[in-house]
Design a protein around this motif. Structure first.
Motif, PDB file in Angstrom:
ATOM      1  N   HIS A  50       0.836  -1.210   0.000  1.00  6.74           N
ATOM      2  CA  HIS A  50       0.000   0.000   0.000  1.00  6.74           C
ATOM      3  C   HIS A  50       0.867   1.254   0.000  1.00  6.74           C
ATOM      4  CE1 HIS A  50       0.665   1.240   4.217  1.00  6.74           C
ATOM      5  NE2 HIS A  50       0.845  -0.062   4.415  1.00  6.74           N
ATOM      6  N   THR A  51       0.300   2.307  -0.531  1.00  3.81           N
ATOM      7  CA  THR A  51       0.907   3.642  -0.453  1.00  3.81           C
ATOM      8  C   THR A  51      -0.023   4.486   0.404  1.00  3.81           C
ATOM      9  OG1 THR A  51       1.873   3.440  -2.663  1.00  3.81           O
ATOM     10  CG2 THR A  51       1.622   5.669  -1.782  1.00  3.81           C
ATOM     11  N   ALA A  52       0.462   4.912   1.541  1.00  2.91           N
ATOM     12  CA  ALA A  52      -0.337   5.754   2.441  1.00  2.91           C
ATOM     13  C   ALA A  52      -1.707   5.137   2.704  1.00  2.91           C
ATOM     14  CB  ALA A  52      -0.475   7.167   1.860  1.00  2.91           C
ATOM     15  N   ASP A 100      13.820   4.949 -18.206  1.00  2.00           N
ATOM     16  CA  ASP A 100      14.168   3.723 -17.475  1.00  2.00           C
ATOM     17  C   ASP A 100      13.114   2.633 -17.620  1.00  2.00           C
ATOM     18  OD1 ASP A 100      16.683   4.396 -15.684  1.00  2.00           O
ATOM     19  OD2 ASP A 100      15.406   6.165 -15.681  1.00  2.00           O
ATOM     20  N   ILE A 101      11.843   2.997 -17.471  1.00  2.00           N
ATOM     21  CA  ILE A 101      10.771   2.006 -17.530  1.00  2.00           C
ATOM     22  C   ILE A 101       9.467   2.666 -17.982  1.00  2.00           C
ATOM     23  CG2 ILE A 101      11.432   0.256 -15.791  1.00  2.00           C
ATOM     24  CD1 ILE A 101       9.678   1.945 -13.845  1.00  2.00           C
ATOM     25  N   GLY A 102       8.480   1.802 -18.277  1.00  4.86           N
ATOM     26  CA  GLY A 102       7.113   2.268 -18.516  1.00  4.86           C
ATOM     27  C   GLY A 102       6.202   1.614 -17.485  1.00  4.86           C
ATOM     28  N   ILE A 103       5.118   2.306 -17.137  1.00  9.08           N
ATOM     29  CA  ILE A 103       4.114   1.718 -16.229  1.00  9.08           C
ATOM     30  C   ILE A 103       2.751   1.790 -16.892  1.00  9.08           C
ATOM     31  CG2 ILE A 103       2.948   1.874 -13.999  1.00  9.08           C
ATOM     32  CD1 ILE A 103       5.373   3.189 -12.794  1.00  9.08           C
ATOM     33  N   LEU A 104       2.010   0.678 -16.815  1.00  4.23           N
ATOM     34  CA  LEU A 104       0.595   0.671 -17.194  1.00  4.23           C
ATOM     35  C   LEU A 104      -0.209   0.443 -15.915  1.00  4.23           C
ATOM     36  CD1 LEU A 104      -1.336   0.530 -19.773  1.00  4.23           C
ATOM     37  CD2 LEU A 104      -1.543  -1.856 -19.117  1.00  4.23           C
ATOM     38  N   PHE A 105      -1.144   1.342 -15.640  1.00  4.19           N
ATOM     39  CA  PHE A 105      -1.924   1.254 -14.393  1.00  4.19           C
ATOM     40  C   PHE A 105      -3.206   0.461 -14.614  1.00  4.19           C
ATOM     41  CE2 PHE A 105       0.369   5.323 -14.323  1.00  4.19           C
ATOM     42  CZ  PHE A 105       1.168   5.104 -13.219  1.00  4.19           C
ATOM     43  N   ILE A 106      -3.576  -0.322 -13.604  1.00  3.98           N
ATOM     44  CA  ILE A 106      -4.895  -0.956 -13.600  1.00  3.98           C
ATOM     45  C   ILE A 106      -5.600  -0.594 -12.296  1.00  3.98           C
ATOM     46  CG2 ILE A 106      -4.420  -2.878 -15.172  1.00  3.98           C
ATOM     47  CD1 ILE A 106      -3.923  -4.644 -12.682  1.00  3.98           C
ATOM     48  N   GLU A 107      -6.907  -0.507 -12.381  1.00  2.99           N
ATOM     49  CA  GLU A 107      -7.689  -0.109 -11.206  1.00  2.99           C
ATOM     50  C   GLU A 107      -9.123  -0.568 -11.410  1.00  2.99           C
ATOM     51  OE1 GLU A 107      -7.224   4.178  -9.427  1.00  2.99           O
ATOM     52  OE2 GLU A 107      -9.253   3.821 -10.135  1.00  2.99           O
ATOM     53  N   HIS A 110      -0.440   7.381  -6.313  1.00  4.53           N
ATOM     54  CA  HIS A 110      -0.141   6.428  -5.235  1.00  4.53           C
ATOM     55  C   HIS A 110       0.360   5.125  -5.839  1.00  4.53           C
ATOM     56  CE1 HIS A 110      -3.802   3.988  -5.871  1.00  4.53           C
ATOM     57  NE2 HIS A 110      -3.222   3.121  -5.063  1.00  4.53           N
ATOM     58  N   GLY A 111      -0.181   4.767  -7.023  1.00  2.95           N
ATOM     59  CA  GLY A 111       0.264   3.556  -7.716  1.00  2.95           C
ATOM     60  C   GLY A 111       1.733   3.662  -8.105  1.00  2.95           C
ATOM     61  N   GLY A 114      -2.275  10.942  -5.581  1.00  2.00           N
ATOM     62  CA  GLY A 114      -1.213  11.720  -6.245  1.00  2.00           C
ATOM     63  C   GLY A 114      -1.738  12.614  -7.350  1.00  2.00           C
ATOM     64  N   THR A 115      -2.590  12.059  -8.213  1.00  2.00           N
ATOM     65  CA  THR A 115      -3.113  12.892  -9.305  1.00  2.00           C
ATOM     66  C   THR A 115      -4.146  13.876  -8.760  1.00  2.00           C
ATOM     67  OG1 THR A 115      -4.659  11.117  -9.853  1.00  2.00           O
ATOM     68  CG2 THR A 115      -2.637  11.238 -11.151  1.00  2.00           C
ATOM     69  N   GLY A 116      -4.853  13.488  -7.698  1.00  2.00           N
ATOM     70  CA  GLY A 116      -5.803  14.411  -7.064  1.00  2.00           C
ATOM     71  C   GLY A 116      -5.066  15.564  -6.394  1.00  2.00           C
TER      72      GLY A 116
END
Ligand code: PYC
Length: 331
Positions: free
Chosen positions: A11-13, A74-81, A91-92, A253-255
């Motif tokens: 978890h993040t926070a 360095d890397i790429g991230i794909l988010f799922i939710e 937070h992800g 984070g985006t909020g």
């Protein structure tokens, strides 16, 4: 047929992060935004299978690591939710970077720094460590801006509200205390969720924001209720609603980025100012206005958000097509 996903959960926070370290599908596309579209078209069952019940829950959130499209990164991230494949998730990102570094899945070219491709653009990461632990991650986020002001909505259960829309990697309907909305603790979690569904639907009927540079990023997905801080040292508190039933346990984070853009646009924050944001459960991120920029022809800011994450364990998850609930369900 059984698909196996090796995950690092944590978890993040306080908000869940499921880093899918093994089992990511190969994606087509010349950017993470195009890869996101490919994932949604061909592999959305992986998201629903890993995020919805019975393998996930209303708040479940996470992502996959990919090689970067541009080798300079360095890397790429794909988010799922539960709510979909977000263009960006703060937070992800903090969780995925923390778990990825702690478990050797990310090898930085420059220690302490990373350049990361996400569907919403390229973000910079600065992180600190203590031994093998990552103790903090600061994200310098994508340009964030106010897309609309003063959208009037009439919401059953709370009455007339004036709502602004601000972007911080996702589009947020921002509800400040006004009229019958007197603060988060006066509403409580169940009412925040009920009212947020109505606010989002009402705002969507009146306005559809579209990202000035990437038209695949569009529409209000989240509702951010602002409030005064609850504890000393914080500058504000929020409740961020996402999916259909979730309140972010982290300050989002985006909020936080969207709120910084909103405050900067009103002259309440200047470049260099920090803002300590408390979540609904009073965990914290520290935001900062890094730079004033333009996005298309919109005045915008580059915000940063700093926080930390904790891994809670490994989780090997099967999605078996013979399971009647292989692709997950929501009630
Ligand atoms: O931290 O950006 C974030 C986020 C988005 C949805 C839930 N958390």
């Amino acid at each position: 047929m059984r698909h196996t996903f090796f995950c690092i959960d944590g978890h993040t926070a306080g908000n869940p992060v499921r880093l899918v370290a093994g089992g990511a599908p190969l994606l087509k596309g010349a950017s993470m935004s195009e890869r996101r579209q490919d994932f949604l078209a061909r592999f959305d069952w992986i998201r629903t299978g890993l995020c919805f019940e019975p393998r996930g829950h209303d708040m479940m959130s996470g992502g996959f690591l990919y090689p970067p499209v541009d080798p300079a990164n360095d890397i790429g991230i794909l988010f799922i939710e539960t709510s979909g494949c977000l263009p960006m998730c703060g937070h992800g990102t903090i969780g995925i970077i923390t778990f990825g570094l702690e478990h050797g899945l990310i090898q930085p070219a420059v220690p302490g720094r990373l350049k990361v491709e996400v569907p919403a653009g390229t973000i910079d990461i600065a992180y600190a460590t203590q031994g093998a632990k990552v103790t903090s991650v600061r994200i310098t986020n994508v340009p964030s801006y106010v897309a609309a002001r003063g959208i009037a909505v009439d919401i059953e259960g709370i009455g007339s509200l004036s709502v602004d829309v601000s972007y911080g990697g996702n589009y947020y309907a921002i509800v400040e205390p006004q009229g019958a909305y007197t603060g988060l603790d006066d509403l409580g979690a169940a009412r925040i969720i009920e009212l947020s569904n109505r606010v989002r639907a009402a705002v969507r009927e009146k306005f559809e924001p579209v990202h000035p540079l990437d038209p695949t990023i569009r529409g209000v997905s989240h509702v951010l209720w602002t409030d005064k801080p609850k504890h000393e040292g914080a500058d504000g508190r929020n409740a961020v609603f996402y999916g259909d039933k979730a309140i972010d346990r982290s300050p989002c984070g985006t909020g936080t980025s969207a709120r910084l853009a909103h405050l900067a646009a009103q002259g309440k924050l200047a470049v260099g100012d920090s803002f300590v944001h408390e979540s609904y459960i009073c965990s914290r991120f520290t935001g900062r206005v890094e730079q004033a920029v333009t996005l298309g022809d919109q005045p915008a800011i580059i915000p940063s958000i700093e926080g930390s994450a904790v891994a809670t364990g490994f989780n090997t998850i099967w999605i078996d097509r013979e399971d009647p609930f292989w692709s997950g369900f929501q009630v």
